[in-house]
Motif scaffolding. Structure first.
Motif, PDB file in Angstrom:
ATOM      1  N   ARG A   1     -48.759 -21.324 -10.742  1.00  0.00           N
ATOM      2  CA  ARG A   1     -48.309 -20.499 -11.871  1.00  0.00           C
ATOM      3  C   ARG A   1     -47.421 -19.354 -11.386  1.00  0.00           C
ATOM      4  NH1 ARG A   1     -49.441 -15.820 -13.989  1.00  0.00           N
ATOM      5  NH2 ARG A   1     -51.127 -15.408 -12.534  1.00  0.00           N
ATOM      6  N   ARG A   2     -47.853 -18.677 -10.316  1.00  0.00           N
ATOM      7  CA  ARG A   2     -47.058 -17.554  -9.797  1.00  0.00           C
ATOM      8  C   ARG A   2     -45.731 -18.022  -9.215  1.00  0.00           C
ATOM      9  NH1 ARG A   2     -50.178 -14.562  -5.727  1.00  0.00           N
ATOM     10  NH2 ARG A   2     -51.401 -16.436  -5.502  1.00  0.00           N
ATOM     11  N   ALA A   3     -45.731 -19.193  -8.580  1.00  0.00           N
ATOM     12  CA  ALA A   3     -44.486 -19.740  -8.032  1.00  0.00           C
ATOM     13  C   ALA A   3     -43.514 -20.085  -9.157  1.00  0.00           C
ATOM     14  CB  ALA A   3     -44.782 -20.983  -7.191  1.00  0.00           C
ATOM     15  N   ARG A   4     -44.027 -20.649 -10.235  1.00  0.00           N
ATOM     16  CA  ARG A   4     -43.170 -20.966 -11.385  1.00  0.00           C
ATOM     17  C   ARG A   4     -42.560 -19.697 -11.978  1.00  0.00           C
ATOM     18  NH1 ARG A   4     -47.263 -25.220 -14.251  1.00  0.00           N
ATOM     19  NH2 ARG A   4     -46.654 -27.068 -13.068  1.00  0.00           N
ATOM     20  N   LEU A   5     -43.361 -18.641 -12.080  1.00  0.00           N
ATOM     21  CA  LEU A   5     -42.850 -17.371 -12.606  1.00  0.00           C
ATOM     22  C   LEU A   5     -41.778 -16.782 -11.695  1.00  0.00           C
ATOM     23  CD1 LEU A   5     -46.152 -15.695 -13.871  1.00  0.00           C
ATOM     24  CD2 LEU A   5     -44.280 -16.603 -15.256  1.00  0.00           C
ATOM     25  N   ALA A   6     -41.993 -16.877 -10.384  1.00  0.00           N
ATOM     26  CA  ALA A   6     -41.011 -16.352  -9.431  1.00  0.00           C
ATOM     27  C   ALA A   6     -39.703 -17.130  -9.515  1.00  0.00           C
ATOM     28  CB  ALA A   6     -41.576 -16.412  -8.013  1.00  0.00           C
ATOM     29  N   VAL A   7     -39.795 -18.444  -9.643  1.00  0.00           N
ATOM     30  CA  VAL A   7     -38.594 -19.272  -9.772  1.00  0.00           C
ATOM     31  C   VAL A   7     -37.866 -18.931 -11.065  1.00  0.00           C
ATOM     32  CG1 VAL A   7     -37.768 -21.628 -10.141  1.00  0.00           C
ATOM     33  CG2 VAL A   7     -39.410 -21.160  -8.318  1.00  0.00           C
ATOM     34  N   ALA A   8     -38.611 -18.798 -12.145  1.00  0.00           N
ATOM     35  CA  ALA A   8     -37.995 -18.483 -13.443  1.00  0.00           C
ATOM     36  C   ALA A   8     -37.315 -17.117 -13.404  1.00  0.00           C
ATOM     37  CB  ALA A   8     -39.049 -18.518 -14.543  1.00  0.00           C
ATOM     38  N   ALA A   9     -37.906 -16.173 -12.714  1.00  0.00           N
ATOM     39  CA  ALA A   9     -37.322 -14.831 -12.628  1.00  0.00           C
ATOM     40  C   ALA A   9     -36.019 -14.832 -11.828  1.00  0.00           C
ATOM     41  CB  ALA A   9     -38.315 -13.871 -11.995  1.00  0.00           C
ATOM     42  N   GLY A  10     -35.906 -15.725 -10.855  1.00  0.00           N
ATOM     43  CA  GLY A  10     -34.715 -15.762 -10.017  1.00  0.00           C
ATOM     44  C   GLY A  10     -33.652 -16.735 -10.462  1.00  0.00           C
ATOM     45  N   ALA A  11     -33.962 -17.575 -11.438  1.00  0.00           N
ATOM     46  CA  ALA A  11     -33.007 -18.585 -11.896  1.00  0.00           C
ATOM     47  C   ALA A  11     -31.919 -17.952 -12.749  1.00  0.00           C
ATOM     48  CB  ALA A  11     -33.731 -19.658 -12.702  1.00  0.00           C
ATOM     49  N   THR A  12     -30.737 -18.548 -12.687  1.00  0.00           N
ATOM     50  CA  THR A  12     -29.608 -18.019 -13.464  1.00  0.00           C
ATOM     51  C   THR A  12     -29.631 -18.473 -14.922  1.00  0.00           C
ATOM     52  OG1 THR A  12     -28.221 -19.865 -12.744  1.00  0.00           O
ATOM     53  CG2 THR A  12     -28.108 -17.829 -11.453  1.00  0.00           C
ATOM     54  N   ASP A  13     -30.183 -19.667 -15.169  1.00  0.00           N
ATOM     55  CA  ASP A  13     -30.304 -20.183 -16.536  1.00  0.00           C
ATOM     56  C   ASP A  13     -31.391 -21.252 -16.564  1.00  0.00           C
ATOM     57  OD1 ASP A  13     -29.100 -22.447 -15.415  1.00  0.00           O
ATOM     58  OD2 ASP A  13     -27.153 -22.055 -16.302  1.00  0.00           O
ATOM     59  N   ALA A  14     -31.609 -21.854 -17.730  1.00  0.00           N
ATOM     60  CA  ALA A  14     -32.681 -22.841 -17.889  1.00  0.00           C
ATOM     61  C   ALA A  14     -32.466 -24.069 -17.006  1.00  0.00           C
ATOM     62  CB  ALA A  14     -32.802 -23.252 -19.343  1.00  0.00           C
ATOM     63  N   GLU A  15     -31.223 -24.521 -16.892  1.00  0.00           N
ATOM     64  CA  GLU A  15     -30.934 -25.694 -16.061  1.00  0.00           C
ATOM     65  C   GLU A  15     -31.219 -25.402 -14.589  1.00  0.00           C
ATOM     66  OE1 GLU A  15     -27.185 -28.569 -14.883  1.00  0.00           O
ATOM     67  OE2 GLU A  15     -27.047 -27.342 -16.684  1.00  0.00           O
ATOM     68  N   ASP A  16     -30.802 -24.233 -14.124  1.00  0.00           N
ATOM     69  CA  ASP A  16     -31.055 -23.818 -12.756  1.00  0.00           C
ATOM     70  C   ASP A  16     -32.554 -23.752 -12.498  1.00  0.00           C
ATOM     71  OD1 ASP A  16     -30.312 -22.818 -10.152  1.00  0.00           O
ATOM     72  OD2 ASP A  16     -30.824 -20.792 -10.861  1.00  0.00           O
ATOM     73  N   CYS A  17     -33.292 -23.191 -13.440  1.00  0.00           N
ATOM     74  CA  CYS A  17     -34.746 -23.085 -13.318  1.00  0.00           C
ATOM     75  C   CYS A  17     -35.383 -24.470 -13.214  1.00  0.00           C
ATOM     76  CB  CYS A  17     -35.313 -22.316 -14.503  1.00  0.00           C
ATOM     77  SG  CYS A  17     -37.091 -22.041 -14.414  1.00  0.00           S
ATOM     78  N   ALA A  18     -34.979 -25.386 -14.082  1.00  0.00           N
ATOM     79  CA  ALA A  18     -35.533 -26.740 -14.075  1.00  0.00           C
ATOM     80  C   ALA A  18     -35.255 -27.450 -12.747  1.00  0.00           C
ATOM     81  CB  ALA A  18     -34.967 -27.545 -15.237  1.00  0.00           C
ATOM     82  N   GLN A  19     -34.040 -27.293 -12.227  1.00  0.00           N
ATOM     83  CA  GLN A  19     -33.696 -27.930 -10.952  1.00  0.00           C
ATOM     84  C   GLN A  19     -34.520 -27.348  -9.803  1.00  0.00           C
ATOM     85  OE1 GLN A  19     -29.441 -27.349 -10.696  1.00  0.00           O
ATOM     86  NE2 GLN A  19     -29.041 -29.424 -11.418  1.00  0.00           N
ATOM     87  N   LEU A  20     -34.648 -26.035  -9.772  1.00  0.00           N
ATOM     88  CA  LEU A  20     -35.421 -25.392  -8.707  1.00  0.00           C
ATOM     89  C   LEU A  20     -36.890 -25.798  -8.767  1.00  0.00           C
ATOM     90  CD1 LEU A  20     -33.835 -21.834  -8.834  1.00  0.00           C
ATOM     91  CD2 LEU A  20     -33.655 -23.477  -6.955  1.00  0.00           C
ATOM     92  N   LEU A  21     -37.463 -25.803  -9.951  1.00  0.00           N
ATOM     93  CA  LEU A  21     -38.862 -26.209 -10.096  1.00  0.00           C
ATOM     94  C   LEU A  21     -39.071 -27.636  -9.618  1.00  0.00           C
ATOM     95  CD1 LEU A  21     -39.716 -24.666 -13.576  1.00  0.00           C
ATOM     96  CD2 LEU A  21     -40.573 -23.905 -11.352  1.00  0.00           C
ATOM     97  N   ASP A  22     -38.142 -28.523  -9.960  1.00  0.00           N
ATOM     98  CA  ASP A  22     -38.238 -29.916  -9.539  1.00  0.00           C
ATOM     99  C   ASP A  22     -38.117 -30.049  -8.027  1.00  0.00           C
ATOM    100  OD1 ASP A  22     -38.513 -32.702 -10.019  1.00  0.00           O
ATOM    101  OD2 ASP A  22     -36.333 -32.922  -9.837  1.00  0.00           O
ATOM    102  N   MET A  23     -37.150 -29.343  -7.441  1.00  0.00           N
ATOM    103  CA  MET A  23     -36.952 -29.412  -5.990  1.00  0.00           C
ATOM    104  C   MET A  23     -38.159 -28.890  -5.223  1.00  0.00           C
ATOM    105  SD  MET A  23     -32.994 -28.462  -5.207  1.00  0.00           S
ATOM    106  CE  MET A  23     -32.804 -27.085  -6.312  1.00  0.00           C
ATOM    107  N   LEU A  24     -38.833 -27.909  -5.781  1.00  0.00           N
ATOM    108  CA  LEU A  24     -39.989 -27.314  -5.108  1.00  0.00           C
ATOM    109  C   LEU A  24     -41.298 -28.037  -5.396  1.00  0.00           C
ATOM    110  CD1 LEU A  24     -39.043 -23.585  -5.663  1.00  0.00           C
ATOM    111  CD2 LEU A  24     -38.967 -24.852  -3.510  1.00  0.00           C
ATOM    112  N   GLY A  25     -41.234 -29.073  -6.221  1.00  0.00           N
ATOM    113  CA  GLY A  25     -42.442 -29.836  -6.529  1.00  0.00           C
ATOM    114  C   GLY A  25     -43.368 -29.119  -7.489  1.00  0.00           C
ATOM    115  N   LEU A  26     -42.805 -28.310  -8.370  1.00  0.00           N
ATOM    116  CA  LEU A  26     -43.612 -27.536  -9.305  1.00  0.00           C
ATOM    117  C   LEU A  26     -43.591 -28.100 -10.722  1.00  0.00           C
ATOM    118  CD1 LEU A  26     -42.565 -24.005  -8.041  1.00  0.00           C
ATOM    119  CD2 LEU A  26     -44.764 -25.143  -7.677  1.00  0.00           C
TER     120      LEU A  26
END
Length: 82
Positions: free
Chosen positions: A45-70
């Motif tokens: 949960r905390r990793a997802r929040l950190a990724v969402a806080a650093g993402a530039t937009d929704a697509e960027d967030c989705a890609q980062l979450l997928d790459m990190l296995g979240l």
């Protein structure tokens, strides 16, 4: 290039490796699956929040979450918790 040096210095300070003068903060390679600590639901949960806080937009967030296995797979299990 200086950005990566600054990040490395920050991480060394954060881990306390500067005080020891060595690479005490660098983890060793795991030898087996039994040595691997489990990732808790709260950590995910905390990793997802950190990724969402650093993402530039929704697509960027989705890609980062997928790459990190979240992102949960078809069975609902998060890959980082396998």
């Amino acid at each position: 290039m200086s950005g990566s040096v600054e990040v490395r210095q920050f991480l060394l300070r954060y881990e306390g490796a500067d005080a020891g003068g060595g690479m005490a903060g660098v983890p060793s390679q795991r030898s087996s699956q039994a040595d691997a600590p489990r990732v808790s639901d709260d950590q995910v949960r905390r990793a997802r929040l950190a990724v969402a806080a650093g993402a530039t937009d929704a697509e960027d967030c989705a890609q980062l979450l997928d790459m990190l296995g979240l992102v949960p797979d078809e069975t609902g299990q998060v890959p980082v918790q396998r």
